[in-house]
Write a protein that holds these residues in place. Sequence first.
Motif, mmCIF file in Angstrom:
data_model
loop_
_atom_site.group_PDB
_atom_site.id
_atom_site.type_symbol
_atom_site.label_atom_id
_atom_site.label_comp_id
_atom_site.label_asym_id
_atom_site.label_seq_id
_atom_site.Cartn_x
_atom_site.Cartn_y
_atom_site.Cartn_z
ATOM 1 N N MET A 1 0.842 -1.205 0.000
ATOM 2 C CA MET A 1 0.000 0.000 0.000
ATOM 3 C C MET A 1 0.877 1.254 0.000
ATOM 4 O O MET A 1 1.893 1.321 0.684
ATOM 5 C CB MET A 1 -0.878 -0.014 1.251
ATOM 6 N N GLU A 2 0.475 2.222 -0.760
ATOM 7 C CA GLU A 2 1.260 3.446 -0.844
ATOM 8 C C GLU A 2 1.035 4.333 0.377
ATOM 9 O O GLU A 2 0.002 4.268 1.025
ATOM 10 C CB GLU A 2 0.861 4.230 -2.100
ATOM 11 N N SER A 3 2.014 5.179 0.643
ATOM 12 C CA SER A 3 1.876 6.164 1.703
ATOM 13 C C SER A 3 1.563 7.516 1.081
ATOM 14 O O SER A 3 1.875 7.767 -0.076
ATOM 15 C CB SER A 3 3.180 6.276 2.497
ATOM 16 N N ALA A 4 0.959 8.373 1.877
ATOM 17 C CA ALA A 4 0.684 9.722 1.396
ATOM 18 C C ALA A 4 1.613 10.709 2.081
ATOM 19 O O ALA A 4 1.861 10.618 3.276
ATOM 20 C CB ALA A 4 -0.765 10.096 1.690
ATOM 21 N N CYS A 5 2.148 11.633 1.293
ATOM 22 C CA CYS A 5 2.991 12.698 1.840
ATOM 23 C C CYS A 5 2.105 13.659 2.632
ATOM 24 O O CYS A 5 1.078 14.112 2.146
ATOM 25 C CB CYS A 5 3.678 13.430 0.694
ATOM 26 N N LYS A 6 2.531 13.954 3.868
ATOM 27 C CA LYS A 6 1.719 14.836 4.699
ATOM 28 C C LYS A 6 1.788 16.286 4.228
ATOM 29 O O LYS A 6 0.953 17.101 4.577
ATOM 30 C CB LYS A 6 2.186 14.768 6.153
ATOM 31 N N ILE A 7 2.809 16.622 3.465
ATOM 32 C CA ILE A 7 2.975 17.999 3.016
ATOM 33 C C ILE A 7 2.149 18.277 1.756
ATOM 34 O O ILE A 7 1.341 19.184 1.723
ATOM 35 C CB ILE A 7 4.459 18.310 2.716
ATOM 36 N N CYS A 8 2.388 17.471 0.692
ATOM 37 C CA CYS A 8 1.727 17.778 -0.576
ATOM 38 C C CYS A 8 0.642 16.767 -0.929
ATOM 39 O O CYS A 8 -0.010 16.904 -1.953
ATOM 40 C CB CYS A 8 2.763 17.863 -1.700
ATOM 41 N N LYS A 9 0.456 15.731 -0.085
ATOM 42 C CA LYS A 9 -0.595 14.732 -0.253
ATOM 43 C C LYS A 9 -0.374 13.776 -1.428
ATOM 44 O O LYS A 9 -1.252 13.015 -1.785
ATOM 45 C CB LYS A 9 -1.967 15.401 -0.402
ATOM 46 N N ARG A 10 0.787 13.832 -2.026
ATOM 47 C CA ARG A 10 1.064 12.915 -3.117
ATOM 48 C C ARG A 10 1.229 11.492 -2.578
ATOM 49 O O ARG A 10 1.774 11.292 -1.503
ATOM 50 C CB ARG A 10 2.356 13.348 -3.814
ATOM 51 N N LEU A 11 0.763 10.504 -3.335
ATOM 52 C CA LEU A 11 0.956 9.118 -2.943
ATOM 53 C C LEU A 11 2.337 8.653 -3.372
ATOM 54 O O LEU A 11 2.736 8.824 -4.519
ATOM 55 C CB LEU A 11 -0.135 8.231 -3.546
ATOM 56 N N VAL A 12 3.066 8.071 -2.435
ATOM 57 C CA VAL A 12 4.474 7.757 -2.606
ATOM 58 C C VAL A 12 4.694 6.279 -2.348
ATOM 59 O O VAL A 12 4.105 5.719 -1.431
ATOM 60 C CB VAL A 12 5.308 8.577 -1.582
ATOM 61 N N GLU A 13 5.551 5.638 -3.164
ATOM 62 C CA GLU A 13 5.828 4.228 -2.937
ATOM 63 C C GLU A 13 7.061 3.993 -2.079
ATOM 64 O O GLU A 13 7.155 3.008 -1.388
ATOM 65 C CB GLU A 13 5.954 3.501 -4.272
ATOM 66 N N GLY A 14 8.037 4.898 -2.116
ATOM 67 C CA GLY A 14 9.253 4.728 -1.305
ATOM 68 C C GLY A 14 9.075 5.327 0.077
ATOM 69 O O GLY A 14 7.972 5.411 0.601
ATOM 70 N N LEU B 1 5.550 10.755 5.853
ATOM 71 C CA LEU B 1 4.557 9.990 5.108
ATOM 72 C C LEU B 1 3.617 9.301 6.070
ATOM 73 O O LEU B 1 3.983 8.995 7.198
ATOM 74 C CB LEU B 1 5.252 8.960 4.220
ATOM 75 N N THR B 2 2.420 9.057 5.615
ATOM 76 C CA THR B 2 1.466 8.359 6.458
ATOM 77 C C THR B 2 0.670 7.352 5.640
ATOM 78 O O THR B 2 0.409 7.581 4.453
ATOM 79 C CB THR B 2 0.495 9.346 7.148
ATOM 80 N N LYS B 3 0.328 6.249 6.282
ATOM 81 C CA LYS B 3 -0.550 5.275 5.616
ATOM 82 C C LYS B 3 -2.002 5.583 5.929
ATOM 83 O O LYS B 3 -2.910 4.903 5.482
ATOM 84 C CB LYS B 3 -0.210 3.864 6.111
ATOM 85 N N ASN B 4 -2.185 6.611 6.718
ATOM 86 C CA ASN B 4 -3.516 6.986 7.164
ATOM 87 C C ASN B 4 -4.155 7.994 6.223
ATOM 88 O O ASN B 4 -4.253 9.180 6.540
ATOM 89 C CB ASN B 4 -3.410 7.600 8.565
ATOM 90 N N TRP B 5 -4.558 7.531 5.060
ATOM 91 C CA TRP B 5 -5.173 8.446 4.108
ATOM 92 C C TRP B 5 -6.380 7.796 3.478
ATOM 93 O O TRP B 5 -6.543 6.584 3.519
ATOM 94 C CB TRP B 5 -4.163 8.874 3.045
ATOM 95 N N LYS B 6 -7.224 8.631 2.904
ATOM 96 C CA LYS B 6 -8.454 8.148 2.281
ATOM 97 C C LYS B 6 -8.695 8.857 0.962
ATOM 98 O O LYS B 6 -8.343 10.020 0.825
ATOM 99 C CB LYS B 6 -9.658 8.433 3.187
ATOM 100 N N SER B 7 -9.315 8.148 0.044
ATOM 101 C CA SER B 7 -9.774 8.698 -1.227
ATOM 102 C C SER B 7 -8.635 9.148 -2.148
ATOM 103 O O SER B 7 -7.908 10.068 -1.848
ATOM 104 C CB SER B 7 -10.707 9.891 -1.018
ATOM 105 N N ILE B 8 -8.510 8.446 -3.240
ATOM 106 C CA ILE B 8 -7.496 8.769 -4.247
ATOM 107 C C ILE B 8 -8.038 9.779 -5.249
ATOM 108 O O ILE B 8 -9.200 9.702 -5.646
ATOM 109 C CB ILE B 8 -7.078 7.485 -4.994
#
Length: 59
Positions: free
Chosen positions: A1-14, A25-32
């Motif tokens: 599962m991808e993480s979301a950047c807390k700053i710009c909200k981009r989904l990141v794999e690394g 980064l956080t795994k706590n995100w919703k809605s792509i």
Amino acid sequence: MESACKICKRLVEGSECPVCKSKELTKNWKSIIIIFDPDCDIARKVGFELPGKYALKVL
Ligand SMILES: [Zn+2]
């Protein structure tokens, strides 16, 4: 599962956001949201400036 950047909200794999170089980064995100064209109305409205996948809600 991808993480979301807390700053710009981009989904990141690394472990680092490729856009703002943040490691917050956080795994706590919703809605792509997928931005194909940063010039479209939706992208401007939400403030995403690069094409890519973003999380709409970062908790
Ligand atoms: Zn970022």
